[in-house]
Design a protein around this motif. Structure first.
Motif, mmCIF file in Angstrom:
data_model
loop_
_atom_site.group_PDB
_atom_site.id
_atom_site.type_symbol
_atom_site.label_atom_id
_atom_site.label_comp_id
_atom_site.label_asym_id
_atom_site.label_seq_id
_atom_site.Cartn_x
_atom_site.Cartn_y
_atom_site.Cartn_z
ATOM 1 N N LEU A 44 0.278 -1.144 0.027
ATOM 2 C CA LEU A 44 -0.211 -0.470 -0.178
ATOM 3 C C LEU A 44 0.656 1.142 -0.220
ATOM 4 O O LEU A 44 0.843 2.103 -0.284
ATOM 5 C CB LEU A 44 -0.502 0.030 0.947
ATOM 6 C CG LEU A 44 -1.922 -1.474 0.760
ATOM 7 C CD1 LEU A 44 -2.438 -1.063 2.810
ATOM 8 C CD2 LEU A 44 -3.018 -1.029 0.280
ATOM 9 N N SER A 45 2.169 1.346 0.054
ATOM 10 C CA SER A 45 2.880 2.295 0.964
ATOM 11 C C SER A 45 4.564 1.689 0.298
ATOM 12 O O SER A 45 4.420 0.389 0.868
ATOM 13 C CB SER A 45 3.124 3.671 2.312
ATOM 14 O OG SER A 45 3.178 2.194 3.032
ATOM 15 N N HIS A 46 5.480 2.528 -0.422
ATOM 16 C CA HIS A 46 6.561 2.608 -0.358
ATOM 17 C C HIS A 46 6.906 3.734 -0.612
ATOM 18 O O HIS A 46 6.818 4.290 -1.341
ATOM 19 C CB HIS A 46 6.384 1.341 -1.347
ATOM 20 C CG HIS A 46 8.213 0.167 -1.218
ATOM 21 N ND1 HIS A 46 9.283 1.137 -1.493
ATOM 22 C CD2 HIS A 46 8.709 -0.488 -0.984
ATOM 23 C CE1 HIS A 46 10.440 0.666 -1.582
ATOM 24 N NE2 HIS A 46 10.182 -1.399 -1.022
ATOM 25 N N PRO A 47 8.500 3.421 0.239
ATOM 26 C CA PRO A 47 9.511 4.866 0.277
ATOM 27 C C PRO A 47 9.825 5.265 -0.579
ATOM 28 O O PRO A 47 10.367 6.090 -1.382
ATOM 29 C CB PRO A 47 10.196 4.936 1.276
ATOM 30 C CG PRO A 47 10.626 2.958 1.353
ATOM 31 C CD PRO A 47 8.974 2.627 1.093
ATOM 32 N N TYR A 48 10.127 4.085 -1.981
ATOM 33 C CA TYR A 48 10.938 4.265 -2.952
ATOM 34 C C TYR A 48 9.673 3.732 -3.913
ATOM 35 O O TYR A 48 9.471 5.140 -4.642
ATOM 36 C CB TYR A 48 12.390 3.302 -2.963
ATOM 37 C CG TYR A 48 12.564 3.405 -4.886
ATOM 38 C CD1 TYR A 48 13.302 4.631 -5.581
ATOM 39 C CD2 TYR A 48 12.689 1.421 -5.599
ATOM 40 C CE1 TYR A 48 14.429 4.209 -6.829
ATOM 41 C CE2 TYR A 48 13.364 2.178 -6.604
ATOM 42 C CZ TYR A 48 13.979 3.192 -7.266
ATOM 43 O OH TYR A 48 14.649 3.537 -8.344
ATOM 44 N N PHE A 49 9.684 3.081 -4.240
ATOM 45 C CA PHE A 49 8.761 2.210 -5.493
ATOM 46 C C PHE A 49 7.311 3.125 -5.624
ATOM 47 O O PHE A 49 6.373 3.181 -6.679
ATOM 48 C CB PHE A 49 8.317 0.357 -4.975
ATOM 49 C CG PHE A 49 9.109 0.005 -5.936
ATOM 50 C CD1 PHE A 49 9.942 0.052 -6.859
ATOM 51 C CD2 PHE A 49 9.747 -1.047 -5.011
ATOM 52 C CE1 PHE A 49 10.358 -0.956 -7.790
ATOM 53 C CE2 PHE A 49 11.002 -1.616 -5.323
ATOM 54 C CZ PHE A 49 11.739 -2.162 -6.344
ATOM 55 N N LEU A 50 6.632 3.504 -4.217
ATOM 56 C CA LEU A 50 5.448 4.271 -4.717
ATOM 57 C C LEU A 50 5.842 6.060 -4.124
ATOM 58 O O LEU A 50 4.388 6.543 -3.501
ATOM 59 C CB LEU A 50 4.170 3.734 -3.576
ATOM 60 C CG LEU A 50 3.993 2.157 -4.155
ATOM 61 C CD1 LEU A 50 3.316 1.633 -3.379
ATOM 62 C CD2 LEU A 50 3.131 2.593 -5.347
ATOM 63 N N ASP A 51 6.787 6.240 -4.358
ATOM 64 C CA ASP A 51 7.661 8.129 -4.255
ATOM 65 C C ASP A 51 6.807 8.349 -5.164
ATOM 66 O O ASP A 51 7.985 8.057 -6.394
ATOM 67 C CB ASP A 51 8.525 7.636 -4.018
ATOM 68 C CG ASP A 51 8.978 9.433 -3.842
ATOM 69 O OD1 ASP A 51 8.222 10.606 -3.118
ATOM 70 O OD2 ASP A 51 9.509 9.716 -4.266
ATOM 71 N N GLN A 52 5.560 8.759 -5.806
ATOM 72 C CA GLN A 52 4.915 9.110 -6.659
ATOM 73 C C GLN A 52 4.016 11.003 -6.360
ATOM 74 O O GLN A 52 3.863 11.076 -5.341
ATOM 75 C CB GLN A 52 3.867 7.920 -7.172
ATOM 76 C CG GLN A 52 4.474 6.584 -7.502
ATOM 77 C CD GLN A 52 3.942 6.444 -7.888
ATOM 78 O OE1 GLN A 52 2.027 6.414 -7.903
ATOM 79 N NE2 GLN A 52 3.724 4.467 -7.815
ATOM 80 N N ARG A 53 4.379 11.226 -8.032
ATOM 81 C CA ARG A 53 3.717 12.743 -7.638
ATOM 82 C C ARG A 53 3.027 12.365 -7.496
ATOM 83 O O ARG A 53 1.554 13.639 -7.240
ATOM 84 C CB ARG A 53 4.491 13.768 -8.679
ATOM 85 C CG ARG A 53 4.036 15.409 -8.714
ATOM 86 C CD ARG A 53 4.964 15.748 -9.828
ATOM 87 N NE ARG A 53 4.665 17.051 -10.195
ATOM 88 C CZ ARG A 53 4.099 17.692 -11.278
ATOM 89 N NH1 ARG A 53 3.773 16.927 -12.064
ATOM 90 N NH2 ARG A 53 3.413 19.083 -11.094
ATOM 91 N N ALA A 54 1.818 11.876 -9.018
ATOM 92 C CA ALA A 54 0.899 12.364 -9.118
ATOM 93 C C ALA A 54 -0.319 11.688 -7.343
ATOM 94 O O ALA A 54 0.310 11.064 -6.670
ATOM 95 C CB ALA A 54 0.156 10.680 -9.908
ATOM 96 N N PRO A 55 -1.449 12.530 -7.605
ATOM 97 C CA PRO A 55 -2.370 12.333 -6.240
ATOM 98 C C PRO A 55 -3.077 11.216 -5.948
ATOM 99 O O PRO A 55 -3.134 10.768 -4.766
ATOM 100 C CB PRO A 55 -2.978 13.259 -7.086
ATOM 101 C CG PRO A 55 -3.494 13.415 -8.160
ATOM 102 C CD PRO A 55 -1.889 13.270 -8.892
#
Length: 344
Positions: A44-55
């Motif tokens: 559900l979250s990840h400091p690298y793979f889900l670090d995304q600018r999109a809302p």
């Protein structure tokens, strides 16, 4: 597949990870000698793979590629008896996403199914090389395919290979600095929020795209989950994705700064990577500059949204390390926050 479990992750050693939170595979069900089905739980979250600018957070091509990398390694160890300390060298990889509309992060972890088809080659009774095709699906929907090939070496063979092209000790990634060795690109220009996940420095626009240098902190928790003596393929793929995104943002400017001092006309749209195809020629050494050039080969329509493509070349000391063909889609985005891409 009903027998496939998503209850717990597999042994981290068998996917070449040190941190348990970097392991995504959960189970393997054999079909025949060279075919199996593997499960992976997407976070559900990840400091690298889900670090995304999109809302709205999405599972992307890089996370799915990492799941495929882990799957190939796991199959080699569990199905073909490769020793735990052997090294895998990637020769080529390609991923193509056919559905991105089903990749939004939901209220529970995603369940990825990988159907793995292997074509192994043995020498002296030991696996020495393999070609693999992985068909990817989520919630019963096919989302894409990945193909790869590479070879396995024992520790002695690998050591001789690495020493053969160098004199003296091969340096490790742990010797890399923590602070960027150059002017970092603004995170928003490469679809990131956390500056630690930006892999480009000293970037500038060219008449055909963008040029930059690779930089990764020696303490990056995902890319260097454990010390390596080269930049891994996963880092080169991410850098290629970022270089393509930046090239689209700058859109062929002949000069300019990539430090956030300007906003490109595509600033209100998201760049979604849909394909990455790479041939790996040489090791990317950690003790010398890696130069990156991205050339846009297909631009989106005048409206600013639609398919695009780029060719990204990595060079070190003038020699080509790898060439990566990147395909992507430009999507208009409502910047009103929905489910945030969390950097936990």
């Amino acid at each position: 597949m009903e027998d496939l479990s998503f209850q717990q992750t597999v042994d981290r050693v068998l996917v070449h990870r040190h941190a348990v939170n970097e392991v995504f595979l959960t189970d393997l069900v054999p079909i025949d000698r060279d075919t199996c089905v593997i499960g992976a739980q997407l976070p559900l979250s990840h400091p690298y793979f889900l670090d995304q600018r999109a809302p709205t957070a999405r599972y992307d091509a890089l996370l799915l590629t990492e799941c495929c990398r882990q799957a190939g390694t796991y199959v080699a160890h569990t199905q073909y008896g490769v020793a735990r300390d052997w090294v895998f060298l990637a020769a080529a990889t390609s991923i193509e996403l056919e559905r991105t509309d089903v990749l939004e992060v939901g209220d529970s972890p995603g369940e990825l199914t990988l159907e793995v088809h292997s074509r192994p080659s043995f020498r002296g009774g030991r696996l020495r090389s393999v070609r693999t095709r992985l068909d990817l699906s989520m919630a019963g929907e096919r989302i894409g395919v990945m193909e790869g090939e590479g070879r396995y070496l024992d520790r002695e063979e690998y050591g001789l290979l690495r020493q053969g092209g160098r004199g003296g000790q091969v340096p490790l990634s742990s010797a890399l600095g923590v602070e960027p060795a150059g002017v970092p690109v603004a995170p928003r220009l490469v679809e990131r929020r956390d500056p630690r996940n930006v892999l480009l420095v000293d970037a500038h626009g060219t008449t055909e795209g963008v040029a930059a240098r690779l930089w990764v902190s020696g303490r990056h928790a995902t890319i260097f989950d454990h010390p390596l003596d080269h930049y891994p393929a996963m880092a080169l793929l991410e850098a290629a994705a970022q270089a393509t995104t930046l090239a689209v943002r700058l859109d062929g400017a002949s000069s300019g700064r990539a430090d956030g001092a300007f906003a490109a006309r595509t600033d209100g749209a998201d760049v979604r990577i849909t394909g990455l195809a790479a041939d790996y020629v040489r090791f990317a050494e950690v003790d010398a500059d890696v130069d990156i050039t991205a050339t846009i080969t297909e631009r989106p329509p005048a409206a600013g949204h639609g398919p695009l493509a780029a060719n990204v070349v990595f060079r070190q000391r003038g020699a080509v390390l790898t060439e990566i063909a990147v395909s992507a889609e430009l999507h208009a985005t409502d910047r009103t926050p929905a489910r945030q891409a969390v950097a936990a």
